[in-house]
Write a protein that holds these residues in place. Structure first.
Motif, PDB file in Angstrom:
ATOM      1  N   SER A  17       0.963  -1.094   0.063  1.00 10.59           N
ATOM      2  CA  SER A  17       0.063   0.112  -0.167  1.00 10.59           C
ATOM      3  C   SER A  17       0.947   1.135   0.087  1.00 10.59           C
ATOM      4  O   SER A  17       1.806   1.292   0.878  1.00 10.59           O
ATOM      5  CB  SER A  17      -1.097   0.003   1.199  1.00 10.59           C
TER       6      SER A  17
ATOM      7  N   ASN B 243      -1.009   7.876   1.993  1.00  8.65           N
ATOM      8  CA  ASN B 243      -0.388   8.614   3.005  1.00  8.65           C
ATOM      9  C   ASN B 243      -0.978   8.135   4.178  1.00  8.65           C
ATOM     10  O   ASN B 243      -1.323   8.720   5.021  1.00  8.65           O
ATOM     11  CB  ASN B 243      -0.742  10.081   2.672  1.00  8.65           C
ATOM     12  N   CYS B 244      -0.273   6.812   4.444  1.00  4.42           N
ATOM     13  CA  CYS B 244      -0.732   6.109   5.885  1.00  4.42           C
ATOM     14  C   CYS B 244       0.754   6.135   6.289  1.00  4.42           C
ATOM     15  O   CYS B 244       1.808   5.899   5.456  1.00  4.42           O
ATOM     16  CB  CYS B 244      -0.951   4.769   5.524  1.00  4.42           C
TER      17      CYS B 244
ATOM     18  N   CYS C 210      -4.388  -3.216   8.123  1.00  2.00           N
ATOM     19  CA  CYS C 210      -5.484  -2.983   8.940  1.00  2.00           C
ATOM     20  C   CYS C 210      -6.730  -3.332   8.068  1.00  2.00           C
ATOM     21  O   CYS C 210      -6.591  -3.494   7.050  1.00  2.00           O
ATOM     22  CB  CYS C 210      -5.229  -1.600   9.395  1.00  2.00           C
TER      23      CYS C 210
ATOM     24  N   ARG D 121      -8.251  -1.071   6.489  1.00  5.27           N
ATOM     25  CA  ARG D 121      -8.241  -0.077   5.091  1.00  5.27           C
ATOM     26  C   ARG D 121      -7.630  -1.051   4.276  1.00  5.27           C
ATOM     27  O   ARG D 121      -8.139  -1.224   2.979  1.00  5.27           O
ATOM     28  CB  ARG D 121      -7.583   0.965   5.387  1.00  5.27           C
TER      29      ARG D 121
ATOM     30  N   MET E  78      -4.091   6.077  13.894  1.00  4.15           N
ATOM     31  CA  MET E  78      -3.391   6.758  13.032  1.00  4.15           C
ATOM     32  C   MET E  78      -2.038   6.076  12.939  1.00  4.15           C
ATOM     33  O   MET E  78      -1.263   6.135  13.888  1.00  4.15           O
ATOM     34  CB  MET E  78      -3.264   8.291  13.543  1.00  4.15           C
TER      35      MET E  78
ATOM     36  N   THR F 287       3.812   0.529  11.145  1.00  2.00           N
ATOM     37  CA  THR F 287       2.987  -0.780  11.269  1.00  2.00           C
ATOM     38  C   THR F 287       3.564  -1.385  12.603  1.00  2.00           C
ATOM     39  O   THR F 287       2.707  -1.868  13.114  1.00  2.00           O
ATOM     40  CB  THR F 287       3.210  -1.565  10.014  1.00  2.00           C
TER      41      THR F 287
ATOM     42  N   HIS G  17      -7.878  11.398  12.741  1.00  2.00           N
ATOM     43  CA  HIS G  17      -7.880  10.163  11.629  1.00  2.00           C
ATOM     44  C   HIS G  17      -8.504   9.175  11.966  1.00  2.00           C
ATOM     45  O   HIS G  17      -8.483   8.574  12.785  1.00  2.00           O
ATOM     46  CB  HIS G  17      -6.313   9.953  11.272  1.00  2.00           C
TER      47      HIS G  17
ATOM     48  N   LYS H  12     -10.154   5.239  11.470  1.00  2.00           N
ATOM     49  CA  LYS H  12      -9.681   4.073  11.015  1.00  2.00           C
ATOM     50  C   LYS H  12     -10.121   3.273  10.034  1.00  2.00           C
ATOM     51  O   LYS H  12      -9.703   2.500   9.322  1.00  2.00           O
ATOM     52  CB  LYS H  12     -10.128   2.829  12.272  1.00  2.00           C
TER      53      LYS H  12
ATOM     54  N   CYS I 249      -7.791   6.755   5.121  1.00  2.00           N
ATOM     55  CA  CYS I 249      -6.580   7.342   5.201  1.00  2.00           C
ATOM     56  C   CYS I 249      -6.724   8.758   4.674  1.00  2.00           C
ATOM     57  O   CYS I 249      -6.867   9.078   3.652  1.00  2.00           O
ATOM     58  CB  CYS I 249      -5.517   6.425   4.205  1.00  2.00           C
ATOM     59  N   HIS I 250      -6.779   9.508   5.444  1.00  2.00           N
ATOM     60  CA  HIS I 250      -7.366  11.014   5.290  1.00  2.00           C
ATOM     61  C   HIS I 250      -8.791  11.067   4.699  1.00  2.00           C
ATOM     62  O   HIS I 250      -9.514  10.619   5.042  1.00  2.00           O
ATOM     63  CB  HIS I 250      -6.306  11.803   4.606  1.00  2.00           C
TER      64      HIS I 250
END
Length: 797
Positions: A64, A67-68, A104, A106, A240, A244, A684, A686, A689-690
């Motif tokens: 991925s 912006n995470c 996660c 996402r 957030m 990881t 932020h 869960k 991502c933004h």
């Protein structure tokens, strides 16, 4: 949908798009389609046994790249050129230095994003008014020709400072990315107006160096295994994801006996998972509590005087810069020697809402339980005087001597890094002028009037307002920038910004304001390397899993063609494809930085590389061990609790030389609170991502877009859990469902940030997009975003 899609027959009716399950005979697995508000039927990769690998053409390890803060491993199961399911990292090594990089909620949704029926499928040009979202399909040739010709026309008319690549990060956290492609093209054709800083830690990025000389004030996460006391102040790594593996280290630190305190207006998932105690606090008032903790530490003789004498400037009257009165010292301020107000816990309680006895308890524990780590999140510095929050945390770390110590933490912005890769895609902008990224709307309206007081650098005056905007893989053009109503009105005026190019996956609120709209690619459809933000000892290989769907294209290839039209293609590509860039990065990293780094094929096969180290990285250990040979990067060579540089700005009320509580506009002490009695924060979430993934139905099931409100505040307004509410202030209003919960401080309303702005025919947002209500007034020093400084009222819809 086009013939290129593996998902067909998307059904719609007047109420909603219906979800259905279609079996593909060629693939033999379920394929899903669905829209917002529907129930999505999907494989749960963790709970169902993955089919035999022989059923698939290949299993590709990718990453991925958005912006995470973390980078997870995504394993794509491919059959006949289609990703039929995804899984994530499941290998347990038992070694914290090589943890499984699990996705996660996402990450487990990525296949649904890839094949979502609303993907942009071909280039388009605007045919209605800007912002209406009316477009018609055009060819790639027309899109490229239009961009090239408009760049030339507007560049010739207004000059290079009229051209701007907006802050955007949706799919740009690899080694190339759309915004870098746009920048390189503009750099090769005259240049562009630069921006500085970011929306994440903007106040801290400017403030922390005034104390330490750098933002690299953090330590590696394995250092926390030696901590005995950890304060997570406004930090929420459970949602957030800063990196990881971070949570694995917090979990182990807790097992090792560390006490963990979470200070936050919300009882966050992090507080639930890790905290021994949650300290609720009113937004914008953190420094009042910090000041009171400092008062307790000093008056009870718990401070580390030897540390302060040797390493710090400005603690007391004996250690002030030349020409500065002793009464300006930190100690004098905390004791109230100049203003007559001692910063006692009782003083702070009236401001921040934390009981005085609890402030004393936390101060004593932090000062006496060594080593202790005070780790600051970035949300609390996204407020009117966020610079004070970041310097205030560093101040407490110094008072207690927890800087440069294993298991301690220097606080401040907290970046750290001890591993890196080579980024081969480079360029140099001939234009040196720059603005704070948060002030791009000001540069559209008043660019030629901006001065150093507005954060303009590199020139005394701009030659043009912004006239051309490239918004690559980002929603900052509208959705993520403050005061959406003001921003959209600005963009609707085509005499101001004359040409806007947007590249994205979906018709986002920002995409609707494009003049030329380009369909981008997901990480499944390109090669890249995923690197965690500033934290983490690993990198992940981003393999190209399938060919781009529909007519979607990577921005690098698109800008190479535009460069060709402008006669600079060779300089742009230097003969390299995206795959060539990835290979060069790997080869040069092995040769120039780390001989243990795997070669390209090894890296591709493994999917992830963990850097190994013999001991933790401790921020400022070199300085504390040998200050003479390793001075701090400040003017004095020491930690500057008192900054002479800030003092000389002569704006002492809003930009003090020591960190202190500054009462905030639209804070709890602003008279405006009589009209708008609730402080509004956002966080932020869960499920996003933004703003990325807001249109994913499965994630809406995981975490609904709803406003948190304390039962006391809900009762005053006749609101019950699940009610629809109107939230408003002088900047705008929106509608959103209410979650009545004791997990948020009384006097505070919380709306998760990132929901897509969805106005009705009257222009009132129906989705709960928090930036309808936020302010474009920047922070005092950094000129950064203050998006957690808001007063609102709430009533039942």
């Amino acid at each position: 949908m086009s013939d290129g899609s593996p998902i067909k027959n998307v059904l719609t009716n007047k109420m909603q798009r219906r979800t259905f399950l279609k079996w593909s005979g060629a693939i033999g697995v379920p394929v899903i389609a669905g829209g917002i508000g529907t129930k999505l039927l999907v494989d749960n990769q963790e709970n169902k046994k993955v089919a035999n690998a022989s059923e698939f053409d290949e299993i590709v390890s990718t990453c991925s790249i958005n912006n995470c803060g973390g980078r997870c491993v995504i394993k794509a199961y491919v059959k006949d050129g289609v990703v039929v399911r995804v899984a994530t990292d499941s290998q347990e090594s038992g070694d914290l230095s090589t943890p499984p990089l699990r996705a996660c909620v996402r990450g487990r949704n990525y296949r649904n994003l890839l094949y979502h029926p609303d993907r942009l499928k071909y280039p388009m040009k605007r045919v209605g008014k800007r912002g209406e979202g009316k477009f018609e399909k055009i060819s790639w040739e027309e899109a490229i020709e239009t961009i090239a010709s408009e760049l030339t026309r507007l560049g010739d008319k207004y000059g290079p400072e009229s051209r701007y690549v907006n802050y955007a990060s949706g799919q740009s956290w690899g080694i190339h990315g759309g915004r870098n492609s746009a920048r390189k093209l503009l750099a090769l054709t005259g240049g562009y107006l630069n921006y500085r800083n970011d929306y994440s830690s903007g106040a801290g990025n400017v403030a922390t160096p005034y104390t330490y000389g750098t933002n690299n004030s953090g330590s590696s996460f394995d250092s926390l295994l030696h901590s005995k006391y950890i304060i997570l102040w406004g930090q929420n790594p459970s949602e957030m994801i800063f990196s990881t593996p971070y949570r694995d280290y917090l979990k182990q630190a807790k097992k090792n006996g560390a006490k963990i305190i979470v200070i936050d207006p919300r009882y966050t998932d992090t507080a639930i998972a890790f905290a021994d105690e949650w300290i609720p606090i009113l937004p914008t008032t953190d420094n009042a509590m910090m000041d009171a903790m400092g008062y307790v530490i000093i008056t009870e003789q718990l401070h580390d005087q030897a540390f302060l004498d040797k390493y710090c400037v400005g603690f007391d009257g004996n250690h002030m810069p030349e020409g500065i009165a002793s009464e300006e010292s930190l100690k004098s301020y905390l004791l109230g020697e100049k203003d007559g107000v001692a910063k006692t816990p009782e003083w702070a309680e009236k401001i921040c809402g934390v009981p005085a006895d609890k402030i004393r308890e936390i101060a004593r524990e932090y000062a006496t339980t060594k080593p202790a780590a005070l780790i600051q999140g970035w949300a609390a510095q996204r407020q009117a005087y966020g610079e004070q929050f970041m310097r205030g945390g560093a101040q407490l770390a110094c008072l207690t001597g927890n800087v440069g110590k294993l298991g301690g933490w220097a606080a401040g912005t907290g970046y750290w890094s001890r591993a890196d890769i080579v980024y081969p895609f480079s360029y140099e902008n001939p234009v040196k002028s720059s603005i704070p990224c948060f002030l791009w709307t000001k540069a559209v309206e008043q660019g030629t009037e901006m001065t150093a007081n507005d954060g303009l650098m590199g020139t005394e005056k701009l030659t043009s307002n912004i006239k051309v905007i490239f918004n690559m893989a980002g929603n900052m053009l509208v959705n993520q920038h403050s005061d959406i109503n003001k921003t959209t009105k600005l963009l609707e005026d085509e005499s101001k910004v004359e040409f806007i190019v947007v590249s994205d996956l979906f018709m986002t609120p920002s995409a609707k304001f494009a003049d030329i709209l380009l369909p981008g690619t997901t990480f499944f459809e390109r090669y890249d390397i995923g690197v965690p933000w500033c934290f983490g000892d690993y990198v992940v290989f981003g393999d190209k899993t399938i060919e781009p769907l529909y007519e979607c294209r990577n921005e690098y290839d698109v800008f190479a063609e535009i460069a060709d039209k402008l006669g600079v293609k060779e300089q742009f590509t230097e003969g390299r494809t995206i795959l060539d860039l990835v290979k060069e990065s790997v080869e040069r990293t092995q040769k120039e930085l780390d001989p243990t780094f795997p070669n390209f094929e090894e890296f591709r096969k493994k999917g992830v590389h963990h850097f190994k180290f013999d001991e933790p990285l401790v921020g400022f250990k070199a300085q504390i061990d040998d200050l003479e040979n390793n001075p701090f990067e400040t003017p004095s060579g020491k930690i500057e609790l008192f900054s002479k540089a800030l003092w000389d700005m002569n704006q002492h009320d809003e930009i003090p030389a020591i960190a202190k509580y500054v009462s905030s506009w639209e804070g709890p002490e602003d008279p405006l609170i009589e009209k708008y009695p609730l402080q509004l924060i956002n966080w932020h979430y869960k499920r996003r991502c933004h703003s990325t993934y807001d249109n994913m139905p499965w994630l809406e099931e995981a975490a609904k877009q709803e406003m948190w409100l304390n039962p006391k505040d809900a009762e005053k307004r006749g609101l019950k859990d699940g009610d629809r509410a109107q939230v408003f202030n002088d900047r705008g209003n929106l509608f959103i469902d209410v979650k009545v919960t004791t997990r948020i401080t009384p006097g505070v309303a919380g709306i998760p940030q990132g929901a897509w702005y969805t106005p009705d025919k009257n222009g009132i947002d129906q989705r709960g997009s928090a930036n309808v209500l936020t302010s474009q007034r920047p922070t005092a020093l950094a000129k950064a975003n203050p998006q957690l400084t808001n007063l609102v009222e709430v009533k039942k819809a």
